[in-house]
Design a protein around this motif. Structure first.
Motif, PDB file in Angstrom:
ATOM      1  N   GLY A 181       2.576 -10.322  -3.920  1.00  0.00           N
ATOM      2  CA  GLY A 181       1.226 -10.533  -4.434  1.00  0.00           C
ATOM      3  C   GLY A 181       0.125 -10.234  -3.437  1.00  0.00           C
ATOM      4  O   GLY A 181      -1.060 -10.429  -3.728  1.00  0.00           O
ATOM      5  N   PHE A 182       0.499  -9.737  -2.251  1.00  0.00           N
ATOM      6  CA  PHE A 182      -0.501  -9.406  -1.226  1.00  0.00           C
ATOM      7  C   PHE A 182      -1.360  -8.243  -1.690  1.00  0.00           C
ATOM      8  O   PHE A 182      -0.876  -7.265  -2.241  1.00  0.00           O
ATOM      9  CB  PHE A 182       0.219  -9.039   0.072  1.00  0.00           C
ATOM     10  CG  PHE A 182      -0.690  -8.586   1.182  1.00  0.00           C
ATOM     11  CD1 PHE A 182      -1.198  -9.492   2.090  1.00  0.00           C
ATOM     12  CD2 PHE A 182      -1.045  -7.239   1.306  1.00  0.00           C
ATOM     13  CE1 PHE A 182      -2.044  -9.073   3.117  1.00  0.00           C
ATOM     14  CE2 PHE A 182      -1.880  -6.813   2.324  1.00  0.00           C
ATOM     15  CZ  PHE A 182      -2.381  -7.742   3.235  1.00  0.00           C
ATOM     16  N   GLY A 183      -2.682  -8.366  -1.449  1.00  0.00           N
ATOM     17  CA  GLY A 183      -3.607  -7.300  -1.790  1.00  0.00           C
ATOM     18  C   GLY A 183      -4.652  -7.120  -0.711  1.00  0.00           C
ATOM     19  O   GLY A 183      -4.680  -7.863   0.279  1.00  0.00           O
ATOM     20  N   PRO A 184      -5.532  -6.146  -0.858  1.00  0.00           N
ATOM     21  CA  PRO A 184      -6.571  -5.888   0.149  1.00  0.00           C
ATOM     22  C   PRO A 184      -7.410  -7.117   0.470  1.00  0.00           C
ATOM     23  O   PRO A 184      -7.869  -7.297   1.602  1.00  0.00           O
ATOM     24  CB  PRO A 184      -7.422  -4.787  -0.491  1.00  0.00           C
ATOM     25  CG  PRO A 184      -6.488  -4.100  -1.435  1.00  0.00           C
ATOM     26  CD  PRO A 184      -5.594  -5.175  -1.979  1.00  0.00           C
ATOM     27  N   GLN A 185      -7.628  -7.990  -0.519  1.00  0.00           N
ATOM     28  CA  GLN A 185      -8.438  -9.183  -0.308  1.00  0.00           C
ATOM     29  C   GLN A 185      -7.765 -10.186   0.634  1.00  0.00           C
ATOM     30  O   GLN A 185      -8.430 -11.095   1.145  1.00  0.00           O
ATOM     31  CB  GLN A 185      -8.741  -9.873  -1.648  1.00  0.00           C
ATOM     32  CG  GLN A 185      -7.544 -10.536  -2.314  1.00  0.00           C
ATOM     33  CD  GLN A 185      -6.682  -9.570  -3.122  1.00  0.00           C
ATOM     34  OE1 GLN A 185      -6.890  -8.358  -3.060  1.00  0.00           O
ATOM     35  NE2 GLN A 185      -5.748 -10.103  -3.875  1.00  0.00           N
ATOM     36  N   ASN A 186      -6.474  -9.999   0.902  1.00  0.00           N
ATOM     37  CA  ASN A 186      -5.734 -10.911   1.781  1.00  0.00           C
ATOM     38  C   ASN A 186      -5.583 -10.356   3.197  1.00  0.00           C
ATOM     39  O   ASN A 186      -5.062 -11.040   4.081  1.00  0.00           O
ATOM     40  CB  ASN A 186      -4.336 -11.179   1.218  1.00  0.00           C
ATOM     41  CG  ASN A 186      -4.345 -11.625  -0.229  1.00  0.00           C
ATOM     42  OD1 ASN A 186      -3.766 -10.953  -1.085  1.00  0.00           O
ATOM     43  ND2 ASN A 186      -5.024 -12.722  -0.523  1.00  0.00           N
ATOM     44  N   ALA A 187      -6.027  -9.118   3.400  1.00  0.00           N
ATOM     45  CA  ALA A 187      -5.829  -8.455   4.690  1.00  0.00           C
ATOM     46  C   ALA A 187      -6.645  -9.114   5.791  1.00  0.00           C
ATOM     47  O   ALA A 187      -7.847  -9.346   5.631  1.00  0.00           O
ATOM     48  CB  ALA A 187      -6.201  -6.982   4.577  1.00  0.00           C
ATOM     49  N   ASP A 188      -5.997  -9.392   6.923  1.00  0.00           N
ATOM     50  CA  ASP A 188      -6.693 -10.054   8.028  1.00  0.00           C
ATOM     51  C   ASP A 188      -5.976  -9.736   9.346  1.00  0.00           C
ATOM     52  O   ASP A 188      -5.170 -10.522   9.838  1.00  0.00           O
ATOM     53  CB  ASP A 188      -6.731 -11.558   7.789  1.00  0.00           C
ATOM     54  CG  ASP A 188      -7.712 -12.279   8.696  1.00  0.00           C
ATOM     55  OD1 ASP A 188      -8.217 -11.649   9.642  1.00  0.00           O
ATOM     56  OD2 ASP A 188      -7.969 -13.470   8.463  1.00  0.00           O
TER      57      ASP A 188
END
Length: 261
Positions: A181-188
Motif C-alpha cells: 500500500g506504499f505510495g508517493p505520499q508515504n515517501a520520506d
C-alpha cells in the motif's frame, strides 16, 4: 545532507521492477566476532575508557547509558574493534545525543498520539532466531501531514523498547518494513536516513537485518536515493515477499497479525 522526498520528486522513468529472488547470503554483524581479547584485557580497556571519560568528559551524565556504564563502554569498544580512542569518540557522541534527545524521558504516554497511528510497533513475539521485532507500516506514514520530530521520538522509543526485550545471549533486533500500500505520499528519504543513522551512531550493530516486504515499483526510486547514504548498512536490507516472511522468519503462532491471511 538528507532531504525529505516529496511526492513530486518521483519520476516514472526512475522506476524499475524489484525482484524477489533469493538474495546472496546477508552478512550479519556480530560484536562477538570482533575481538580475540580475554576478559582481563577487556576489563583493562573498559577502565581506561572510564578514566579518560572522567578526565576529559566529566560533564557527561553518569549511570545507565552514561559515561560510567561499563556494559555500554564494552559494546562501543567491540564496535570500534577495541580502539580506545575510536570508542571514546563514538561513545561520547552517543551519550551526548541521548542527553540532548532526552531518550530517558521517552514513555508510552509521550509518544502515544503518534503511536496510535499504528505506523510502528514492537511485535509481541520474537522471530525464529529469537530476535525482538520492530515493525513499521509504511502506508500509515504521511510526512507532509505528521510532525517529523514526533516520528523520530516514536522511532527511538520503539528501538529502546525492542532492545529491552532482548533475551539472554541475543544482541540484535529484526526490523520489518511493510511496504504494501506504499505510495508517493508515504515517501520520506529524510526519515529513512535518520533511522539508519540512529542505528549506526547510537545503537551500533544492534540491527541484525531489515526486511522490506512486498515493495511496490514506486518504492524503487526511494531506495536508489537512500541506498548510497546507508553505506554498509545497506547490506542488512532484504527485499522479500509475505510468503518468505512467513516461512523463514516466524512460526504460525508467532507471525505478526499484519501478515496473516
Amino acid at each position: 545532507m538528507a532531504v525529505r522526498l516529496y511526492p513530486n520528486v518521483l519520476r516514472p522513468s526512475s522506476i524499475f521492477p524489484i525482484r524477489y529472488s533469493k538474495p546472496t547470503q546477508i552478512r550479519r554483524f556480530s560484536v562477538q566476532n570482533c575481538s580475540m581479547l580475554d576478559a582481563n584485557d577487556s576489563r583493562k580497556l573498559i577502565l581506561e575508557v572510564k578514566e579518560k571519560l572522567e578526565k576529559d568528559y566529566s560533564s557527561l551524565p553518569l549511570g545507565k547509558n552514561g559515561r560510567d556504564d561499563e556494559e555500554m563502554i564494552l559494546w562501543f569498544l567491540k564496535d570500534r574493534k577495541f580502539s580506545v580512542d575510536d570508542a571514546i569518540k563514538k561513545l561520547t557522541k552517543a551519550i551526548k545525543w541521548r542527553q540532548d534527545f532526552r531518550v530517558s524521558e521517552l514513555t508510552e504516554e509521550s509518544v502515544k498520539s503518534v503511536a496510535e497511528t499504528g505506523k510502528s510497533f514492537v511485535h509481541e513475539f520474537p522471530d525464529v532466531d529469537g530476535r525482538p521485532v520492530l515493525l513499521v507500516v509504511a502506508s500509515k506514514h504521511f510526512p507532509l501531514m505528521q510532525d517529523s520530530v514526533d516520528d523520530q521520538k516514536l522511532c527511538v522509543f520503539m528501538i529502546e523498547k525492542a532492545l529491552s526485550k532482548l533475551p539472554a545471549g541475543k544482541e540484535q533486533i529484526l526490523g520489518i518494513v511493510d511496504l504494501r500500500g506504499f505510495g508517493p505520499q508515504n515517501a520520506d528519504v529524510m526519515f529513512l536516513t535518520f533511522l539508519f543513522d540512529v542505528f549506526y551512531y547510537y545503537y551500533p550493530k544492534r540491527l541484525g537485518e531489515v526486511l522490506f516486504v512486498e515493495a511496490p515499483l514506486v518504492f524503487q526510486p526511494i531506495w536508489q536515493l537512500t541506498k548510497p547514504l546507508l553505506k554498509s548498512y545497506a547490506s542488512l536490507v532484504r527485499f522479500c515477499s509475505v510468503e518468505t516472511l512467513r516461512k523463514e522468519y516466524f512460526t504460525e503462532d508467532t507471525l505478526p497479525a499484519n501478515f496473516r491471511d
